[in-house]
Design a protein around this motif. Structure first.
Motif, PDB file in Angstrom:
ATOM      1  N   GLN A  46      14.119  22.906  65.056  1.00  0.00           N
ATOM      2  CA  GLN A  46      13.360  22.995  63.811  1.00  0.00           C
ATOM      3  C   GLN A  46      12.064  23.782  64.006  1.00  0.00           C
ATOM      4  O   GLN A  46      11.614  24.478  63.094  1.00  0.00           O
ATOM      5  CB  GLN A  46      13.054  21.597  63.276  1.00  0.00           C
ATOM      6  N   THR A  47      11.483  23.704  65.184  1.00  0.00           N
ATOM      7  CA  THR A  47      10.254  24.443  65.458  1.00  0.00           C
ATOM      8  C   THR A  47      10.498  25.941  65.387  1.00  0.00           C
ATOM      9  O   THR A  47       9.700  26.685  64.798  1.00  0.00           O
ATOM     10  CB  THR A  47       9.693  24.058  66.844  1.00  0.00           C
ATOM     11  N   GLU A  48      11.610  26.401  65.965  1.00  0.00           N
ATOM     12  CA  GLU A  48      11.914  27.828  65.913  1.00  0.00           C
ATOM     13  C   GLU A  48      12.232  28.254  64.476  1.00  0.00           C
ATOM     14  O   GLU A  48      11.818  29.325  64.039  1.00  0.00           O
ATOM     15  CB  GLU A  48      13.081  28.165  66.841  1.00  0.00           C
ATOM     16  N   LEU A 100       7.504  38.152  52.088  1.00  0.00           N
ATOM     17  CA  LEU A 100       8.868  38.260  51.594  1.00  0.00           C
ATOM     18  C   LEU A 100       9.218  36.979  50.842  1.00  0.00           C
ATOM     19  O   LEU A 100       8.907  35.876  51.293  1.00  0.00           O
ATOM     20  CB  LEU A 100       9.842  38.474  52.749  1.00  0.00           C
ATOM     21  N   THR A 101       9.847  37.119  49.700  1.00  0.00           N
ATOM     22  CA  THR A 101      10.224  35.967  48.889  1.00  0.00           C
ATOM     23  C   THR A 101      11.475  35.317  49.471  1.00  0.00           C
ATOM     24  O   THR A 101      12.515  35.957  49.610  1.00  0.00           O
ATOM     25  CB  THR A 101      10.494  36.400  47.435  1.00  0.00           C
ATOM     26  N   LEU A 102      11.368  34.043  49.810  1.00  0.00           N
ATOM     27  CA  LEU A 102      12.479  33.289  50.363  1.00  0.00           C
ATOM     28  C   LEU A 102      13.457  32.950  49.243  1.00  0.00           C
ATOM     29  O   LEU A 102      13.075  32.365  48.229  1.00  0.00           O
ATOM     30  CB  LEU A 102      11.968  32.014  51.027  1.00  0.00           C
ATOM     31  N   LEU A 103      14.729  33.346  49.415  1.00  0.00           N
ATOM     32  CA  LEU A 103      15.759  33.058  48.420  1.00  0.00           C
ATOM     33  C   LEU A 103      16.598  31.855  48.804  1.00  0.00           C
ATOM     34  O   LEU A 103      16.960  31.044  47.943  1.00  0.00           O
ATOM     35  CB  LEU A 103      16.659  34.286  48.221  1.00  0.00           C
ATOM     36  N   SER A 104      16.946  31.740  50.095  1.00  0.00           N
ATOM     37  CA  SER A 104      17.733  30.586  50.517  1.00  0.00           C
ATOM     38  C   SER A 104      17.710  30.437  52.030  1.00  0.00           C
ATOM     39  O   SER A 104      17.505  31.400  52.766  1.00  0.00           O
ATOM     40  CB  SER A 104      19.193  30.710  50.047  1.00  0.00           C
ATOM     41  N   VAL A 105      17.940  29.203  52.473  1.00  0.00           N
ATOM     42  CA  VAL A 105      18.118  28.871  53.883  1.00  0.00           C
ATOM     43  C   VAL A 105      19.339  27.967  53.956  1.00  0.00           C
ATOM     44  O   VAL A 105      19.390  26.936  53.274  1.00  0.00           O
ATOM     45  CB  VAL A 105      16.896  28.136  54.477  1.00  0.00           C
ATOM     46  N   GLU A 106      20.341  28.364  54.748  1.00  0.00           N
ATOM     47  CA  GLU A 106      21.551  27.573  54.876  1.00  0.00           C
ATOM     48  C   GLU A 106      21.851  27.313  56.346  1.00  0.00           C
ATOM     49  O   GLU A 106      21.734  28.208  57.166  1.00  0.00           O
ATOM     50  CB  GLU A 106      22.766  28.332  54.318  1.00  0.00           C
ATOM     51  N   ARG A 107      22.231  26.091  56.646  1.00  0.00           N
ATOM     52  CA  ARG A 107      22.734  25.783  57.971  1.00  0.00           C
ATOM     53  C   ARG A 107      24.246  25.987  57.920  1.00  0.00           C
ATOM     54  O   ARG A 107      24.921  25.400  57.085  1.00  0.00           O
ATOM     55  CB  ARG A 107      22.394  24.359  58.368  1.00  0.00           C
ATOM     56  N   LEU A 144      11.977  37.502  65.145  1.00  0.00           N
ATOM     57  CA  LEU A 144      12.541  36.462  64.287  1.00  0.00           C
ATOM     58  C   LEU A 144      13.678  35.718  64.985  1.00  0.00           C
ATOM     59  O   LEU A 144      14.734  35.473  64.419  1.00  0.00           O
ATOM     60  CB  LEU A 144      13.022  37.088  62.970  1.00  0.00           C
ATOM     61  N   GLY A 145      13.465  35.338  66.224  1.00  0.00           N
ATOM     62  CA  GLY A 145      14.400  34.496  66.960  1.00  0.00           C
ATOM     63  C   GLY A 145      15.704  35.165  67.343  1.00  0.00           C
ATOM     64  O   GLY A 145      16.674  34.488  67.652  1.00  0.00           O
ATOM     65  N   GLY A 146      15.756  36.497  67.282  1.00  0.00           N
ATOM     66  CA  GLY A 146      16.979  37.209  67.643  1.00  0.00           C
ATOM     67  C   GLY A 146      18.032  37.201  66.539  1.00  0.00           C
ATOM     68  O   GLY A 146      19.188  37.545  66.785  1.00  0.00           O
ATOM     69  N   LEU A 147      17.644  36.814  65.335  1.00  0.00           N
ATOM     70  CA  LEU A 147      18.595  36.778  64.222  1.00  0.00           C
ATOM     71  C   LEU A 147      19.052  38.195  63.868  1.00  0.00           C
ATOM     72  O   LEU A 147      18.276  39.146  63.935  1.00  0.00           O
ATOM     73  CB  LEU A 147      17.954  36.128  62.989  1.00  0.00           C
ATOM     74  N   ARG A 148      20.334  38.333  63.495  1.00  0.00           N
ATOM     75  CA  ARG A 148      20.856  39.614  63.022  1.00  0.00           C
ATOM     76  C   ARG A 148      20.332  39.846  61.608  1.00  0.00           C
ATOM     77  O   ARG A 148      20.365  38.946  60.771  1.00  0.00           O
ATOM     78  CB  ARG A 148      22.385  39.604  62.995  1.00  0.00           C
ATOM     79  N   GLY A 171       9.012  28.659  62.697  1.00  0.00           N
ATOM     80  CA  GLY A 171       8.350  29.888  63.116  1.00  0.00           C
ATOM     81  C   GLY A 171       8.910  31.107  62.403  1.00  0.00           C
ATOM     82  O   GLY A 171       8.156  31.994  61.973  1.00  0.00           O
ATOM     83  N   VAL A 172      10.237  31.162  62.261  1.00  0.00           N
ATOM     84  CA  VAL A 172      10.864  32.274  61.539  1.00  0.00           C
ATOM     85  C   VAL A 172      10.420  32.268  60.076  1.00  0.00           C
ATOM     86  O   VAL A 172      10.017  33.305  59.526  1.00  0.00           O
ATOM     87  CB  VAL A 172      12.404  32.193  61.644  1.00  0.00           C
ATOM     88  N   LEU A 173      10.472  31.110  59.437  1.00  0.00           N
ATOM     89  CA  LEU A 173      10.076  31.014  58.032  1.00  0.00           C
ATOM     90  C   LEU A 173       8.609  31.371  57.845  1.00  0.00           C
ATOM     91  O   LEU A 173       8.239  32.037  56.862  1.00  0.00           O
ATOM     92  CB  LEU A 173      10.370  29.614  57.490  1.00  0.00           C
ATOM     93  N   ASN A 174       7.759  30.973  58.782  1.00  0.00           N
ATOM     94  CA  ASN A 174       6.344  31.298  58.699  1.00  0.00           C
ATOM     95  C   ASN A 174       6.123  32.810  58.820  1.00  0.00           C
ATOM     96  O   ASN A 174       5.305  33.384  58.099  1.00  0.00           O
ATOM     97  CB  ASN A 174       5.552  30.554  59.774  1.00  0.00           C
ATOM     98  N   THR A 175       6.861  33.454  59.715  1.00  0.00           N
ATOM     99  CA  THR A 175       6.736  34.905  59.870  1.00  0.00           C
ATOM    100  C   THR A 175       7.172  35.616  58.593  1.00  0.00           C
ATOM    101  O   THR A 175       6.505  36.562  58.139  1.00  0.00           O
ATOM    102  CB  THR A 175       7.591  35.401  61.062  1.00  0.00           C
ATOM    103  N   LEU A 176       8.252  35.175  57.977  1.00  0.00           N
ATOM    104  CA  LEU A 176       8.703  35.773  56.720  1.00  0.00           C
ATOM    105  C   LEU A 176       7.648  35.590  55.627  1.00  0.00           C
ATOM    106  O   LEU A 176       7.401  36.498  54.825  1.00  0.00           O
ATOM    107  CB  LEU A 176      10.037  35.163  56.289  1.00  0.00           C
TER     108      LEU A 176
END
Length: 86
Positions: free
Chosen positions: A60-62, A75-82, A34-38, A65-70
């Protein structure tokens, strides 16, 4: 005379820091995929666990990719914040 519409633009072609929250348990071993995310997971009382992924993604491509893997992990997506900037 009507005022011109001001559009806010986002530059998705450079590294940005994100926080992604999903409902469910996500083991830290998924970090590299997942892109090395903690990854941290918490559970409060009888509620379902919530996993939080934080870190930098190149573009945005990466992020997609992370969102697609989730999504593929069901897994239910709750939020995405920059986190850096507007």
């Amino acid at each position: 005379m009507p005022q011109p519409e001001i559009r806010k633009s986002y530059d998705f072609d450079r590294t940005r820091e994100y926080r992604i929250r999903v409902q469910g348990f996500l083991d830290e071993s998924w970090s590299e995929r997942l892109g090395g995310l903690r990854i941290t997971t918490s559970k409060i009382g009888d509620q379902k666990p919530v996993s939080v992924l934080v870190g930098q993604l190149r573009d945005q491509t990466e992020l997609a990719g992370v969102l697609n893997t989730l999504y593929e992990l069901h897994l239910t997506l709750l939020s995405v914040e920059r986190l850096d900037g507007d």
